[in-house]
Design an enzyme around this catalytic site. Structure first.
Site, PDB file in Angstrom:
ATOM      1  N   LYS A  28       0.851  -1.179   0.000  1.00 22.77           N
ATOM      2  CA  LYS A  28       0.000   0.000   0.000  1.00 22.77           C
ATOM      3  C   LYS A  28       0.891   1.234   0.000  1.00 22.77           C
ATOM      4  O   LYS A  28       1.784   1.358   0.830  1.00 22.77           O
ATOM      5  CB  LYS A  28      -0.892   0.019   1.247  1.00 22.77           C
ATOM      6  CG  LYS A  28      -1.857   1.187   1.245  1.00 22.77           C
ATOM      7  CD  LYS A  28      -2.717   1.202   2.486  1.00 22.77           C
ATOM      8  CE  LYS A  28      -2.061   1.824   3.671  1.00 22.77           C
ATOM      9  NZ  LYS A  28      -1.801   3.278   3.571  1.00 22.77           N
ATOM     10  N   ASP A  55      -3.322   4.470  -1.727  1.00 25.00           N
ATOM     11  CA  ASP A  55      -4.222   4.954  -0.674  1.00 25.00           C
ATOM     12  C   ASP A  55      -4.140   6.474  -0.566  1.00 25.00           C
ATOM     13  O   ASP A  55      -3.473   7.006   0.321  1.00 25.00           O
ATOM     14  CB  ASP A  55      -3.770   4.261   0.635  1.00 25.00           C
ATOM     15  CG  ASP A  55      -4.566   4.665   1.858  1.00 25.00           C
ATOM     16  OD1 ASP A  55      -5.712   5.106   1.708  1.00 25.00           O
ATOM     17  OD2 ASP A  55      -4.025   4.513   2.971  1.00 25.00           O
ATOM     18  N   LYS A  57      -7.036   8.415  -0.641  1.00 28.87           N
ATOM     19  CA  LYS A  57      -8.280   8.861   0.027  1.00 28.87           C
ATOM     20  C   LYS A  57      -8.801  10.182  -0.553  1.00 28.87           C
ATOM     21  O   LYS A  57      -8.888  11.191   0.151  1.00 28.87           O
ATOM     22  CB  LYS A  57      -8.062   9.032   1.525  1.00 28.87           C
ATOM     23  CG  LYS A  57      -7.591   7.784   2.244  1.00 28.87           C
ATOM     24  CD  LYS A  57      -7.562   8.005   3.750  1.00 28.87           C
ATOM     25  CE  LYS A  57      -7.020   6.837   4.512  1.00 28.87           C
ATOM     26  NZ  LYS A  57      -5.564   6.630   4.363  1.00 28.87           N
ATOM     27  N   LEU A  58      -9.184  10.156  -1.826  1.00 26.63           N
ATOM     28  CA  LEU A  58      -9.653  11.391  -2.459  1.00 26.63           C
ATOM     29  C   LEU A  58     -10.965  11.878  -1.833  1.00 26.63           C
ATOM     30  O   LEU A  58     -11.818  11.073  -1.459  1.00 26.63           O
ATOM     31  CB  LEU A  58      -9.843  11.168  -3.971  1.00 26.63           C
ATOM     32  CG  LEU A  58      -8.580  11.321  -4.822  1.00 26.63           C
ATOM     33  CD1 LEU A  58      -7.535  10.285  -4.519  1.00 26.63           C
ATOM     34  CD2 LEU A  58      -8.945  11.270  -6.304  1.00 26.63           C
ATOM     35  N   ASP A  60     -13.169  15.410  -2.788  1.00 28.30           N
ATOM     36  CA  ASP A  60     -13.241  16.729  -3.416  1.00 28.30           C
ATOM     37  C   ASP A  60     -14.555  16.808  -4.179  1.00 28.30           C
ATOM     38  O   ASP A  60     -15.373  15.888  -4.086  1.00 28.30           O
ATOM     39  CB  ASP A  60     -12.026  16.914  -4.368  1.00 28.30           C
ATOM     40  CG  ASP A  60     -11.637  18.390  -4.519  1.00 28.30           C
ATOM     41  OD1 ASP A  60     -12.531  19.251  -4.600  1.00 28.30           O
ATOM     42  OD2 ASP A  60     -10.419  18.677  -4.553  1.00 28.30           O
ATOM     43  N   ILE A  61     -14.761  17.842  -4.961  1.00 27.92           N
ATOM     44  CA  ILE A  61     -16.002  17.905  -5.738  1.00 27.92           C
ATOM     45  C   ILE A  61     -15.965  16.781  -6.785  1.00 27.92           C
ATOM     46  O   ILE A  61     -14.877  16.381  -7.238  1.00 27.92           O
ATOM     47  CB  ILE A  61     -16.214  19.288  -6.403  1.00 27.92           C
ATOM     48  CG1 ILE A  61     -15.046  19.652  -7.318  1.00 27.92           C
ATOM     49  CG2 ILE A  61     -16.412  20.365  -5.346  1.00 27.92           C
ATOM     50  CD1 ILE A  61     -15.316  20.857  -8.208  1.00 27.92           C
ATOM     51  N   PRO A  62     -17.133  16.241  -7.162  1.00 24.31           N
ATOM     52  CA  PRO A  62     -17.175  15.080  -8.059  1.00 24.31           C
ATOM     53  C   PRO A  62     -16.359  15.229  -9.347  1.00 24.31           C
ATOM     54  O   PRO A  62     -15.649  14.293  -9.740  1.00 24.31           O
ATOM     55  CB  PRO A  62     -18.670  14.931  -8.359  1.00 24.31           C
ATOM     56  CG  PRO A  62     -19.334  15.452  -7.125  1.00 24.31           C
ATOM     57  CD  PRO A  62     -18.488  16.599  -6.679  1.00 24.31           C
ATOM     58  N   THR A  64     -13.652  17.013  -9.993  1.00 22.98           N
ATOM     59  CA  THR A  64     -12.216  16.928  -9.708  1.00 22.98           C
ATOM     60  C   THR A  64     -11.809  15.490  -9.415  1.00 22.98           C
ATOM     61  O   THR A  64     -10.780  15.004  -9.901  1.00 22.98           O
ATOM     62  CB  THR A  64     -11.867  17.846  -8.511  1.00 22.98           C
ATOM     63  OG1 THR A  64     -12.274  19.164  -8.848  1.00 22.98           O
ATOM     64  CG2 THR A  64     -10.398  17.832  -8.185  1.00 22.98           C
ATOM     65  N   THR A 117      -9.799   4.237  11.010  1.00 27.66           N
ATOM     66  CA  THR A 117      -9.615   3.371  12.185  1.00 27.66           C
ATOM     67  C   THR A 117      -8.941   4.107  13.357  1.00 27.66           C
ATOM     68  O   THR A 117      -8.824   3.566  14.451  1.00 27.66           O
ATOM     69  CB  THR A 117      -8.805   2.111  11.817  1.00 27.66           C
ATOM     70  OG1 THR A 117      -7.743   2.496  10.942  1.00 27.66           O
ATOM     71  CG2 THR A 117      -9.652   1.091  11.121  1.00 27.66           C
ATOM     72  N   ARG A 179      -2.453  -5.336  14.138  1.00 31.35           N
ATOM     73  CA  ARG A 179      -1.282  -5.376  15.015  1.00 31.35           C
ATOM     74  C   ARG A 179      -0.916  -6.818  15.335  1.00 31.35           C
ATOM     75  O   ARG A 179      -1.804  -7.622  15.587  1.00 31.35           O
ATOM     76  CB  ARG A 179      -1.587  -4.667  16.350  1.00 31.35           C
ATOM     77  CG  ARG A 179      -1.745  -3.155  16.222  1.00 31.35           C
ATOM     78  CD  ARG A 179      -0.417  -2.503  15.902  1.00 31.35           C
ATOM     79  NE  ARG A 179      -0.543  -1.085  15.652  1.00 31.35           N
ATOM     80  CZ  ARG A 179      -0.799  -0.548  14.458  1.00 31.35           C
ATOM     81  NH1 ARG A 179      -0.984  -1.303  13.412  1.00 31.35           N
ATOM     82  NH2 ARG A 179      -0.860   0.757  14.303  1.00 31.35           N
ATOM     83  N   GLN A 188      -3.663   4.121  16.373  1.00 31.01           N
ATOM     84  CA  GLN A 188      -4.875   3.406  15.975  1.00 31.01           C
ATOM     85  C   GLN A 188      -5.716   3.080  17.208  1.00 31.01           C
ATOM     86  O   GLN A 188      -5.197   2.642  18.222  1.00 31.01           O
ATOM     87  CB  GLN A 188      -4.509   2.101  15.250  1.00 31.01           C
ATOM     88  CG  GLN A 188      -3.705   2.281  13.985  1.00 31.01           C
ATOM     89  CD  GLN A 188      -4.546   2.686  12.778  1.00 31.01           C
ATOM     90  OE1 GLN A 188      -5.640   3.235  12.932  1.00 31.01           O
ATOM     91  NE2 GLN A 188      -4.042   2.437  11.589  1.00 31.01           N
ATOM     92  N   GLY A 208       1.162  -2.139   8.690  1.00 25.40           N
ATOM     93  CA  GLY A 208       2.313  -1.258   8.495  1.00 25.40           C
ATOM     94  C   GLY A 208       3.329  -1.386   9.598  1.00 25.40           C
ATOM     95  O   GLY A 208       4.219  -2.242   9.576  1.00 25.40           O
ATOM     96  N   ARG A 209       3.164  -0.538  10.631  1.00 32.83           N
ATOM     97  CA  ARG A 209       4.197  -0.414  11.653  1.00 32.83           C
ATOM     98  C   ARG A 209       4.532  -1.698  12.405  1.00 32.83           C
ATOM     99  O   ARG A 209       5.667  -1.853  12.847  1.00 32.83           O
ATOM    100  CB  ARG A 209       3.819   0.724  12.621  1.00 32.83           C
ATOM    101  CG  ARG A 209       4.000   2.089  11.981  1.00 32.83           C
ATOM    102  CD  ARG A 209       3.311   3.178  12.756  1.00 32.83           C
ATOM    103  NE  ARG A 209       1.868   3.095  12.618  1.00 32.83           N
ATOM    104  CZ  ARG A 209       1.015   3.978  13.130  1.00 32.83           C
ATOM    105  NH1 ARG A 209       1.470   4.994  13.819  1.00 32.83           N
ATOM    106  NH2 ARG A 209      -0.284   3.831  12.950  1.00 32.83           N
TER     107      ARG A 209
HETATM  108  O1  C5P Z   1       1.112   1.305  10.727  1.00 36.74           O
HETATM  109  P1  C5P Z   1      -0.314   0.870  10.577  1.00 36.74           P
HETATM  110  O2  C5P Z   1      -0.456  -0.649  10.479  1.00 36.74           O
HETATM  111  O3  C5P Z   1      -1.242   1.500  11.587  1.00 36.74           O
HETATM  112  O4  C5P Z   1      -0.708   1.428   9.120  1.00 36.74           O
HETATM  113  C1  C5P Z   1      -2.015   1.497   8.685  1.00 36.74           C
HETATM  114  C2  C5P Z   1      -2.023   2.122   7.341  1.00 36.74           C
HETATM  115  O5  C5P Z   1      -3.361   2.098   6.849  1.00 36.74           O
HETATM  116  C3  C5P Z   1      -1.585   3.582   7.300  1.00 36.74           C
HETATM  117  O6  C5P Z   1      -0.893   3.772   6.079  1.00 36.74           O
HETATM  118  C4  C5P Z   1      -2.883   4.370   7.311  1.00 36.74           C
HETATM  119  O7  C5P Z   1      -2.787   5.570   6.596  1.00 36.74           O
HETATM  120  C5  C5P Z   1      -3.820   3.413   6.573  1.00 36.74           C
HETATM  121  N1  C5P Z   1      -5.240   3.529   6.845  1.00 36.74           N
HETATM  122  C6  C5P Z   1      -5.776   3.463   8.118  1.00 36.74           C
HETATM  123  N2  C5P Z   1      -7.125   3.589   8.323  1.00 36.74           N
HETATM  124  C7  C5P Z   1      -7.940   3.749   7.282  1.00 36.74           C
HETATM  125  C8  C5P Z   1      -7.424   3.797   5.982  1.00 36.74           C
HETATM  126  C9  C5P Z   1      -6.052   3.668   5.796  1.00 36.74           C
HETATM  127  O8  C5P Z   1      -5.045   3.271   9.072  1.00 36.74           O
HETATM  128  N3  C5P Z   1      -9.242   3.803   7.504  1.00 36.74           N
END
Ligand code: C5P
Length: 230
Positions: A28, A55, A57-58, A60-62, A64, A117, A179, A188, A208-209
């Site tokens: 992602k 990712d 996450k747009l 804006d106006i439709p 655009t 989240t 996690r 989160q 991610g992390r």
């Molecule tokens: O590090 P972590 O596992 O929390 O990463 C979650 C990823 O998912 C981040 O890049 C965050 O921007 C993305 N994300 C999110 N919640 C959403 C949509 C995307 O945490 N609803």
């Protein structure tokens, strides 16, 4: 399972993927990396056979959003997204933008973010002014997204089965906030393990992390994948 490449630039991204032998895994790409590297990072990942969820996450106006989606369709990647709070017309036009511009019949799937989240009942009431609970708003936004042509939603694991119960089974759930049991929740608020996600209706997870900041990212990745694939 999509690995969130929340890195500041292409160099650190490449180093991370290469030094941990993670070339080719689904990834992602978020705003941080894309705003810095744009097309270059997408090309690098495509050359290395990564499935890509962009990712951005747009919201804006439709018009655009439709025009932006026409350009994103040219990347021929797997997923892009919008905020469902942008409304039905914006979601419909996002989908149209992806379809009108698709080359060689490639389908880029459109996901709609329900409620981030990182948000809980207090935040959506006090900051966003929404009247329902997180669950109620997620359900409402998932139904709206499906009716407007999205292929699925980005939601918390805790809402995936609820969404499956009110939407068509083919409507996908992509769930971040994952996690490994021993890692920090960071910012989160609604988190779960890969196994919990699997057992509760997630079609795809984003992690991610828990992996990028682990002492041994490759073993953390394998642990997450093992739990997710079981
Ligand atoms: O590090 P972590 O596992 O929390 O990463 C979650 C990823 O998912 C981040 O890049 C965050 O921007 C993305 N994300 C999110 N919640 C959403 C949509 C995307 O945490 N609803």
């Amino acid at each position: 399972m999509y690995l969130a490449l929340d890195f500041p630039n292409l160099k650190t991204t490449k180093t991370f993927l290469e030094s941990n032998s993670l070339q080719g895994v689904p990834v992602k790409v978020g705003m941080e990396l894309f705003y810095r590297e744009g097309t270059q990072v997408i090309n690098y990942l495509k050359e290395n056979n990564h499935s890509i969820f962009l990712d951005l996450k747009l919201f804006d106006i439709p018009t655009t959003v439709e025009r932006a989606m026409r350009n994103l369709a040219k990347f021929e990647i797997d997923f892009v997204n919008v905020h469902a709070l942008g409304g039905a017309e914006m979601i419909k036009r996002a989908k149209e933008g992806l379809q009108t511009s698709s080359v060689s019949n490639h389908e880029t799937k459109l996901l709609a973010v329900t409620i981030l989240t990182s948000m809980d009942n207090k935040v959506i009431k006090e900051d966003l002014g929404l009247t329902g609970t997180v669950e109620e708003e997620v359900k409402r936004l998932a139904i709206l997204s499906e009716k407007s042509g999205a292929n699925g939603v980005v939601c918390s694991v805790h809402e995936a089965s609820l969404i499956k119960s009110v939407c068509n089974p083919a409507f996908k759930t992509m769930t971040p906030g994952i996690r490994l049991s021993n890692s920090d929740n960071n910012d989160q608020k609604r988190v779960a393990t890969p196994k919990y996600a699997k057992d509760n209706g997630s079609d795809y997870i984003v992690i991610g992390r828990s992996i990028t900041q682990a002492e041994h990212p490759k073993s953390a990745y394998e642990k997450a994948l093992g739990e997710w694939s079981k």
